[in-house]
Design a protein around this motif. Structure first.
Motif, mmCIF file in Angstrom:
data_model
loop_
_atom_site.group_PDB
_atom_site.id
_atom_site.type_symbol
_atom_site.label_atom_id
_atom_site.label_comp_id
_atom_site.label_asym_id
_atom_site.label_seq_id
_atom_site.Cartn_x
_atom_site.Cartn_y
_atom_site.Cartn_z
ATOM 1 N N ARG A 97 9.357 24.258 10.731
ATOM 2 C CA ARG A 97 8.917 23.806 9.402
ATOM 3 C C ARG A 97 9.182 24.895 8.343
ATOM 4 N NH1 ARG A 97 7.106 18.234 9.036
ATOM 5 N NH2 ARG A 97 6.574 17.687 11.160
ATOM 6 N N ASN B 50 9.644 3.821 0.336
ATOM 7 C CA ASN B 50 9.662 4.556 1.609
ATOM 8 C C ASN B 50 11.073 5.013 1.975
ATOM 9 O OD1 ASN B 50 6.958 4.564 1.998
ATOM 10 N ND2 ASN B 50 6.929 3.261 3.813
ATOM 11 N N GLY C 3 8.900 11.325 10.794
ATOM 12 C CA GLY C 3 8.419 10.481 11.895
ATOM 13 C C GLY C 3 7.290 9.623 11.375
ATOM 14 N N LYS D 250 8.060 -1.682 -2.048
ATOM 15 C CA LYS D 250 7.485 -0.901 -0.953
ATOM 16 C C LYS D 250 8.579 -0.292 -0.072
ATOM 17 C CE LYS D 250 5.117 0.672 2.372
ATOM 18 N NZ LYS D 250 3.820 1.105 2.715
ATOM 19 N N GLU E 72 0.853 -1.193 0.000
ATOM 20 C CA GLU E 72 0.000 0.000 0.000
ATOM 21 C C GLU E 72 0.884 1.237 0.000
ATOM 22 O OE1 GLU E 72 -0.195 2.164 2.698
ATOM 23 O OE2 GLU E 72 1.194 1.057 3.970
ATOM 24 N N PHE E 73 0.360 2.314 -0.576
ATOM 25 C CA PHE E 73 1.111 3.576 -0.606
ATOM 26 C C PHE E 73 0.209 4.700 -0.097
ATOM 27 C CE2 PHE E 73 3.068 0.807 -3.772
ATOM 28 C CZ PHE E 73 4.395 0.844 -3.354
ATOM 29 N N LEU E 74 -0.439 4.451 1.028
ATOM 30 C CA LEU E 74 -1.394 5.423 1.570
ATOM 31 C C LEU E 74 -0.722 6.330 2.581
ATOM 32 C CD1 LEU E 74 -4.311 2.897 2.350
ATOM 33 C CD2 LEU E 74 -3.816 4.060 0.193
ATOM 34 N N ARG E 75 -0.855 7.635 2.380
ATOM 35 C CA ARG E 75 -0.348 8.573 3.387
ATOM 36 C C ARG E 75 -1.454 8.863 4.385
ATOM 37 N NH1 ARG E 75 0.367 13.375 -0.326
ATOM 38 N NH2 ARG E 75 -1.355 12.202 -1.198
ATOM 39 N N GLU E 76 -1.120 8.869 5.663
ATOM 40 C CA GLU E 76 -2.117 9.252 6.656
ATOM 41 C C GLU E 76 -2.582 10.672 6.330
ATOM 42 O OE1 GLU E 76 -1.008 8.754 10.744
ATOM 43 O OE2 GLU E 76 -0.228 6.754 10.355
ATOM 44 N N CYS F 73 5.643 4.720 9.633
ATOM 45 C CA CYS F 73 6.151 4.013 8.444
ATOM 46 C C CYS F 73 7.630 4.240 8.171
ATOM 47 C CB CYS F 73 5.331 4.417 7.229
ATOM 48 S SG CYS F 73 3.582 4.160 7.474
ATOM 49 N N PHE G 44 8.393 16.077 -1.315
ATOM 50 C CA PHE G 44 9.246 15.535 -0.253
ATOM 51 C C PHE G 44 10.589 16.264 -0.141
ATOM 52 C CE2 PHE G 44 7.108 12.026 1.889
ATOM 53 C CZ PHE G 44 5.903 12.137 1.225
ATOM 54 N N LEU G 45 10.522 17.567 -0.393
ATOM 55 C CA LEU G 45 11.698 18.416 -0.177
ATOM 56 C C LEU G 45 11.364 19.499 0.853
ATOM 57 C CD1 LEU G 45 13.159 18.896 -3.806
ATOM 58 C CD2 LEU G 45 14.126 17.534 -1.938
ATOM 59 N N GLN G 46 10.362 19.231 1.698
ATOM 60 C CA GLN G 46 10.014 20.200 2.743
ATOM 61 C C GLN G 46 10.909 19.955 3.950
ATOM 62 O OE1 GLN G 46 7.740 22.590 2.337
ATOM 63 N NE2 GLN G 46 7.271 21.802 0.300
ATOM 64 N N PHE H 76 2.978 13.877 14.182
ATOM 65 C CA PHE H 76 4.193 13.705 13.362
ATOM 66 C C PHE H 76 4.108 14.443 12.041
ATOM 67 C CE2 PHE H 76 3.669 10.733 9.762
ATOM 68 C CZ PHE H 76 2.426 10.163 10.008
ATOM 69 N N LYS H 77 2.888 14.768 11.626
ATOM 70 C CA LYS H 77 2.680 15.631 10.459
ATOM 71 C C LYS H 77 1.256 16.178 10.549
ATOM 72 C CE LYS H 77 0.844 12.297 7.192
ATOM 73 N NZ LYS H 77 0.862 11.817 5.827
ATOM 74 N N ILE I 97 13.987 13.432 2.090
ATOM 75 C CA ILE I 97 13.725 14.405 3.170
ATOM 76 C C ILE I 97 15.022 14.678 3.930
ATOM 77 C CG2 ILE I 97 12.505 14.754 5.370
ATOM 78 C CD1 ILE I 97 10.320 12.812 4.241
HETATM 79 C C1 UGA Z 1 4.299 7.241 4.158
HETATM 80 C C2 UGA Z 1 4.344 7.243 2.618
HETATM 81 O O1 UGA Z 1 4.300 8.587 2.126
HETATM 82 C C3 UGA Z 1 3.171 6.437 2.035
HETATM 83 O O2 UGA Z 1 3.298 6.372 0.615
HETATM 84 C C4 UGA Z 1 3.233 5.021 2.619
HETATM 85 O O3 UGA Z 1 2.169 4.222 2.146
HETATM 86 C C5 UGA Z 1 3.146 5.098 4.133
HETATM 87 O O4 UGA Z 1 4.257 5.884 4.627
HETATM 88 C C6 UGA Z 1 3.217 3.688 4.682
HETATM 89 O O5 UGA Z 1 4.254 3.037 4.492
HETATM 90 O O6 UGA Z 1 2.196 3.188 5.184
HETATM 91 P P1 UGA Z 1 2.981 8.665 6.020
HETATM 92 O O7 UGA Z 1 3.927 8.052 7.013
HETATM 93 O O8 UGA Z 1 1.528 8.671 6.316
HETATM 94 O O9 UGA Z 1 3.131 7.949 4.563
HETATM 95 O O10 UGA Z 1 3.404 10.193 5.856
HETATM 96 P P2 UGA Z 1 4.247 11.096 4.854
HETATM 97 O O11 UGA Z 1 3.365 12.138 4.318
HETATM 98 O O12 UGA Z 1 5.019 10.300 3.898
HETATM 99 O O13 UGA Z 1 5.253 11.804 5.890
HETATM 100 C C7 UGA Z 1 6.191 11.054 6.659
HETATM 101 C C8 UGA Z 1 7.084 11.967 7.468
HETATM 102 O O14 UGA Z 1 7.933 12.735 6.626
HETATM 103 C C9 UGA Z 1 6.323 13.007 8.316
HETATM 104 O O15 UGA Z 1 6.967 13.124 9.555
HETATM 105 C C10 UGA Z 1 6.450 14.303 7.523
HETATM 106 O O16 UGA Z 1 6.364 15.460 8.313
HETATM 107 C C11 UGA Z 1 7.839 14.129 6.941
HETATM 108 N N1 UGA Z 1 8.034 14.905 5.687
HETATM 109 C C12 UGA Z 1 7.329 14.593 4.568
HETATM 110 C C13 UGA Z 1 8.976 15.933 5.670
HETATM 111 O O17 UGA Z 1 9.640 16.234 6.685
HETATM 112 N N2 UGA Z 1 9.170 16.610 4.496
HETATM 113 C C14 UGA Z 1 8.482 16.322 3.358
HETATM 114 O O18 UGA Z 1 8.721 16.983 2.317
HETATM 115 C C15 UGA Z 1 7.533 15.287 3.396
#
Ligand code: UGA
Length: 435
Positions: free
Chosen positions: A410, A208, A257, A204, A148-152, A260, A249-251, A320-321, A215
């Motif tokens: 941030r 990730n 955190g 997968k 799965e590739f679902l973001r919370e 995942c 994903f360059l924020q 965490f986000k 990041i």
């Molecule tokens: C992540 C992946 O993006 C999903 O594709 C994957 O399915 C999921 O893990 C999983 O394996 O179940 P998620 O953990 O929900 O999803 O959140 P992300 O949006 O990917 O963010 C992860 C962390 O990276 C957060 O702490 C967020 O703040 C940080 N982040 C993200 C940054 O610091 N900078 C960015 O540009 C993006």
């Protein structure tokens, strides 16, 4: 087509609800009886935008049901998805006990023509091992892997409009069944990659780990920016315009955190060694991300002259986000606990009103909005990039605080905005601004 989903966490519940939205008959199974009782009443146990509405709609349409009885749940299913957790063990490896527990329990009750599909993130070789385990125990069940590739916070959108679907299969039977299940996406021309079990499993982890590394890379560039006078936001924008790099994903921030990236980078680093391969980039990513939290603490302590005793610190966002109430592996845990341990008076506002966070930060005070949270503050710290923090009226905030000191982990605000509002502004990857 009848679908059963074992596990009603983020992945299981979102997948079950979305498959029912496709029009299939879906039953979601969990051994947590009280959770199932809540779900039957329409109570969604997780914080996920729009999930409650979609769930109720499909329950009312008679396409979605719940049970804690695994035998009853899988009996009539054409496809059984396993979506249970694979948390990190203390040595960093993935704990597969929930996967095997589920397989063991459901195997005797599955229809002999049905397909078992693992959706949980599992180390390479696990699906084949499950197949062997079933065979050794006399069960002739076809097994496939579908990551799965679902973001919370964006899980429904990610399910309904994914960039791709990856299906690890070993038979025509599995291919046909999964083609039917994903037909609603196939007709939208979403790429479907049919591949082997090992390739699907590794895809997968590689996805990730790559995102986690991306990041971490920009966070390291941010460190350099702080010392050389460059602005990381502009560097990220400039390099992201190159299609080979891409803007996502360059924020910058306090490090990744969640449930995942930390778990999956650790597991990849661990199981790659079982294949005789080390992955120094992944290993360094993990170390660099851990070091990031300490650096963020030093940033806050630095602007407070290394003394936070009795200082009023207003924390904006602890999850965490944004768009989740999830505190798993949130950078805020280490950062806020350090401040508390050093005698700071912590006040928190988080738009999710996370119950998990309230249990973690028992000694903190809580507010109902960002502005009240900053009344009388010596320092304001932005930790999570919630949308509502992006348009705070800084002039109003300036009037409420005791000391105009803003630590923006941030880098939400521009240096000029912070300067104009009269705040002393400390952000990530940009120059420090005296008010
Ligand atoms: C992540 C992946 O993006 C999903 O594709 C994957 O399915 C999921 O893990 C999983 O394996 O179940 P998620 O953990 O929900 O999803 O959140 P992300 O949006 O990917 O963010 C992860 C962390 O990276 C957060 O702490 C967020 O703040 C940080 N982040 C993200 C940054 O610091 N900078 C960015 O540009 C993006």
């Amino acid at each position: 087509m009848k679908i059963a989903v074992v596990g009603t966490g983020y992945v299981g519940l979102v997948s079950g609800v979305c498959f029912s939205e496709f029009g299939f008959s879906v039953i979601c199974i969990d051994n947590n009886v009280s959770k199932i009782e809540d779900l039957k009443k329409g109570v969604v146990p997780i914080y996920e935008n729009e999930l409650d509405k979609l769930m109720l709609k499909n329950m009312n349409a008679g396409r979605l049901s719940f049970t804690s009885d695994i035998a009853e749940g899988v009996r009539d299913a054409d496809i059984v998805f396993i979506a249970v957790g694979t948390p990190s063990k203390t040595d960093g490896s993935a704990d597969l006990s929930y996967v095997y527990g589920a397989v063991d329990e459901l195997a005797p009750h599955m229809n002999k023509n049905a397909i078992l599909v693992i959706k949980s993130t599992v180390p390479v070789g696990t699906t084949r091992a499950v197949k062997q385990f079933l065979q050794d125990n006399g069960f002739d069940i076809e097994v496939a892997f579908n990551p799965e590739f679902l973001r919370e916070g964006a899980a429904i959108e990610d399910f309904m409009r994914p960039d791709r679907i990856i299906l690890g299969i070993e038979s025509k039977k599995a291919e046909d069944a999964l083609k039917r299940a994903y037909r609603p996406l196939f007709v939208l021309s979403i790429p479907i990659v049919f591949t082997g079990l090992e390739t699907a499993e590794l895809s997968k982890y590689a996805a990730n780990a790559f995102l986690a590394m991306k990041i971490t890379f920009i966070n390291e560039v941010a460190n350099l920016c702080e010392n050389c006078g460059a602005d990381v936001k502009e560097v990220a924008y400039a390099i992201g315009l190159d299609k080979r790099i891409g803007e996502q994903f360059l924020q910058v921030g306090p490090g990744y955190g969640g449930s995942c990236f930390p778990k999956d980078t650790s597991a990849l680093n661990d199981f790659s060694k079982n294949f005789g391969v080390s992955m120094p980039l992944v290993e360094e990513t993990i170390k660099s991300n851990d070091a990031r939290r300490i650096k963020m603490i030093q940033k806050i302590m630095g602007v407070c002259d290394n003394d936070v005793k009795n200082k009023n610190i207003s924390i904006l966002g602890v999850t965490f986000k944004a768009n989740t109430d999830d505190m798993r592996d949130s950078p805020s845990i280490c950062i806020v606990n350090h401040l508390l341990k050093n005698g700071a008076k912590i006040k928190i506002y988080d738009p999710s009103f996370s119950e998990q966070a309230k249990k973690i930060f028992k000694d903190a005070e809580w507010s109902n909005n960002a502005y009240d949270n900053c009344n009388g503050a010596d320092v304001v710290v932005i930790l999570t990039d919630w949308a509502e923090f992006r348009a705070i009226n800084l002039a109003d905030l300036r009037r409420r605080v005791k000391n105009p000191l803003l630590v923006d982990l941030r880098s939400i605000y521009t240096v000029n905005e912070a300067k104009a509002s009269g705040f002393v502004y400390c952000s990530v990857g940009r120059p420090f601004i005296e008010g």
